[in-house]
Design a protein around this motif. Structure first.
Motif, PDB file in Angstrom:
ATOM      1  N   GLU A   1       0.850  -1.188   0.000  1.00  0.00           N
ATOM      2  CA  GLU A   1       0.000   0.000   0.000  1.00  0.00           C
ATOM      3  C   GLU A   1       0.880   1.231   0.000  1.00  0.00           C
ATOM      4  O   GLU A   1       1.845   1.315   0.771  1.00  0.00           O
ATOM      5  CB  GLU A   1      -0.906   0.032   1.232  1.00  0.00           C
ATOM      6  N   GLU A   2       0.593   2.172  -0.888  1.00  0.00           N
ATOM      7  CA  GLU A   2       1.315   3.446  -0.882  1.00  0.00           C
ATOM      8  C   GLU A   2       0.322   4.585  -0.884  1.00  0.00           C
ATOM      9  O   GLU A   2      -0.721   4.519  -1.530  1.00  0.00           O
ATOM     10  CB  GLU A   2       2.288   3.524  -2.062  1.00  0.00           C
ATOM     11  N   ILE A   3       0.649   5.626  -0.119  1.00  0.00           N
ATOM     12  CA  ILE A   3      -0.201   6.803  -0.010  1.00  0.00           C
ATOM     13  C   ILE A   3       0.656   8.037  -0.294  1.00  0.00           C
ATOM     14  O   ILE A   3       1.736   8.197   0.274  1.00  0.00           O
ATOM     15  CB  ILE A   3      -0.824   6.937   1.393  1.00  0.00           C
ATOM     16  N   HIS A   4       0.186   8.888  -1.186  1.00  0.00           N
ATOM     17  CA  HIS A   4       0.871  10.141  -1.492  1.00  0.00           C
ATOM     18  C   HIS A   4      -0.131  11.281  -1.592  1.00  0.00           C
ATOM     19  O   HIS A   4      -1.341  11.064  -1.612  1.00  0.00           O
ATOM     20  CB  HIS A   4       1.665  10.019  -2.802  1.00  0.00           C
TER      21      HIS A   4
ATOM     22  N   THR B   1      -2.207  14.414  -3.262  1.00  0.00           N
ATOM     23  CA  THR B   1      -3.079  14.398  -4.437  1.00  0.00           C
ATOM     24  C   THR B   1      -2.427  15.016  -5.673  1.00  0.00           C
ATOM     25  O   THR B   1      -2.912  14.816  -6.785  1.00  0.00           O
ATOM     26  CB  THR B   1      -4.396  15.145  -4.139  1.00  0.00           C
TER      27      THR B   1
ATOM     28  N   ALA C   1       0.915   6.772 -10.597  1.00  0.00           N
ATOM     29  CA  ALA C   1       0.501   5.753  -9.635  1.00  0.00           C
ATOM     30  C   ALA C   1       0.727   4.381 -10.286  1.00  0.00           C
ATOM     31  O   ALA C   1       0.351   4.186 -11.443  1.00  0.00           O
ATOM     32  CB  ALA C   1      -0.961   5.926  -9.253  1.00  0.00           C
ATOM     33  N   PRO C   2       1.362   3.462  -9.599  1.00  0.00           N
ATOM     34  CA  PRO C   2       1.884   3.608  -8.240  1.00  0.00           C
ATOM     35  C   PRO C   2       3.152   4.460  -8.231  1.00  0.00           C
ATOM     36  O   PRO C   2       3.697   4.784  -9.282  1.00  0.00           O
ATOM     37  CB  PRO C   2       2.198   2.160  -7.830  1.00  0.00           C
TER      38      PRO C   2
ATOM     39  N   GLU D   1      -1.884  -1.129  -3.831  1.00  0.00           N
ATOM     40  CA  GLU D   1      -2.986  -0.186  -3.657  1.00  0.00           C
ATOM     41  C   GLU D   1      -2.404   1.214  -3.540  1.00  0.00           C
ATOM     42  O   GLU D   1      -1.636   1.512  -2.615  1.00  0.00           O
ATOM     43  CB  GLU D   1      -3.808  -0.515  -2.405  1.00  0.00           C
ATOM     44  N   ALA D   2      -2.732   2.069  -4.497  1.00  0.00           N
ATOM     45  CA  ALA D   2      -2.196   3.430  -4.544  1.00  0.00           C
ATOM     46  C   ALA D   2      -3.290   4.411  -4.138  1.00  0.00           C
ATOM     47  O   ALA D   2      -4.294   4.542  -4.835  1.00  0.00           O
ATOM     48  CB  ALA D   2      -1.679   3.753  -5.941  1.00  0.00           C
ATOM     49  N   LYS D   3      -3.076   5.095  -3.023  1.00  0.00           N
ATOM     50  CA  LYS D   3      -4.046   6.059  -2.532  1.00  0.00           C
ATOM     51  C   LYS D   3      -3.471   7.468  -2.665  1.00  0.00           C
ATOM     52  O   LYS D   3      -2.264   7.678  -2.507  1.00  0.00           O
ATOM     53  CB  LYS D   3      -4.378   5.792  -1.061  1.00  0.00           C
ATOM     54  N   ARG D   4      -4.344   8.430  -2.943  1.00  0.00           N
ATOM     55  CA  ARG D   4      -3.935   9.824  -3.022  1.00  0.00           C
ATOM     56  C   ARG D   4      -4.781  10.629  -2.025  1.00  0.00           C
ATOM     57  O   ARG D   4      -6.001  10.718  -2.169  1.00  0.00           O
ATOM     58  CB  ARG D   4      -4.117  10.364  -4.442  1.00  0.00           C
ATOM     59  N   ILE D   5      -4.105  11.179  -1.021  1.00  0.00           N
ATOM     60  CA  ILE D   5      -4.765  11.895   0.071  1.00  0.00           C
ATOM     61  C   ILE D   5      -4.058  13.238   0.260  1.00  0.00           C
ATOM     62  O   ILE D   5      -2.826  13.321   0.205  1.00  0.00           O
ATOM     63  CB  ILE D   5      -4.719  11.071   1.383  1.00  0.00           C
TER      64      ILE D   5
END
Length: 233
Positions: A128-131, A133, A138-139, A172-176
């Motif tokens: 899982e990676e979060i970066h 916005t 991605a990833p 799983e690539a999340k953008r927050i």
């Protein structure tokens, strides 16, 4: 040292601040849309631009005989071409998917854990990676590096953002908003889970690593990595 900044987004500005604090000079600032520039007053170039111009920036620095550091991701399908170009033109090039000292130590932990898990069939592996916005790809390049390390040491053959096949690692690539970067590796079985995680609290670690790499690579020839800079692994 006179540093050319190729790309002047958030990372470029962070690198500028750290470089000035370390008594370096910013000799050139290039926006992502500018292709008309030269390196006549620069000792080294640091590229944190966008995927569509990264290769051009890197090759232009090599043509000018300027060592170039790149942290831009999203162009790695041309990575071998850039390496060949650097070697054939006696250039100096260093690419890292992440310049943070902590992340490069994390890479070594990930590699060792994947070696330890290589003979166990009970676990599935996920990343899982979060970066923030504003991150365009991605990833992340860091997540791809982590996945490739696992693939090298296990029976996995690929990674995917989609529903994984049995031989694929799901990323799983999340953008927050306002998240500099978080990466977590999970090995899960019916009995237990093993997780390792790196969380960046700011961009300072990435920017500092890039400046340290630029200091290290000045006056060298060849293709290098952060493992060379940090003498790890």
């Amino acid at each position: 040292m006179k540093i050319a900044l190729l790309g002047y987004g958030k990372m470029g500005k962070s690198i500028e601040t750290i470089a000035l604090n370390r008594n370096h000079t910013i000799s050139l600032i290039v926006s992502d849309s500018n292709s008309d520039y030269d390196f006549s007053n620069s000792d080294v170039a640091i590229d944190f631009s966008i995927p569509s111009v990264a290769v051009s920036n890197i090759k232009k620095a090599i043509d000018a005989g300027i060592p170039v550091i790149s942290g831009t991701t999203g162009w790695l399908e041309q990575y071998q071409d850039v390496l060949d170009y650097c070697n054939s033109n006696n250039g100096t090039f260093l690419y890292a998917s992440n310049f943070s000292l902590g992340v490069n130590i994390f890479f070594e932990l990930n590699k060792r854990l994947s070696e330890l898990m290589s003979n166990t069939s009970e676990y599935t592996t996920e990343i899982e990676e979060i970066h923030h916005t504003q991150k365009l790809d991605a990833p992340s390049g860091t997540a791809i590096t982590l996945a490739e390390q696992i693939i090298e040491n296990t029976e996995y053959t690929n990674w995917t953002l989609d529903e994984p096949k049995p031989n694929e690692i799901h990323i799983e690539a999340k953008r927050i908003e306002n998240v500099p970067g978080t990466h977590e590796i999970s090995y899960n079985s019916e009995i237990d889970s093993i997780n390792i995680k790196h969380t960046a609290h700011s961009r300072q670690g990435f920017a500092m690593g890039a400046v340290i790499a630029a200091e290290w690579i000045k006056d060298k020839k060849g293709v290098f990595s952060m493992k060379d800079v940090l003498n790890i692994g």
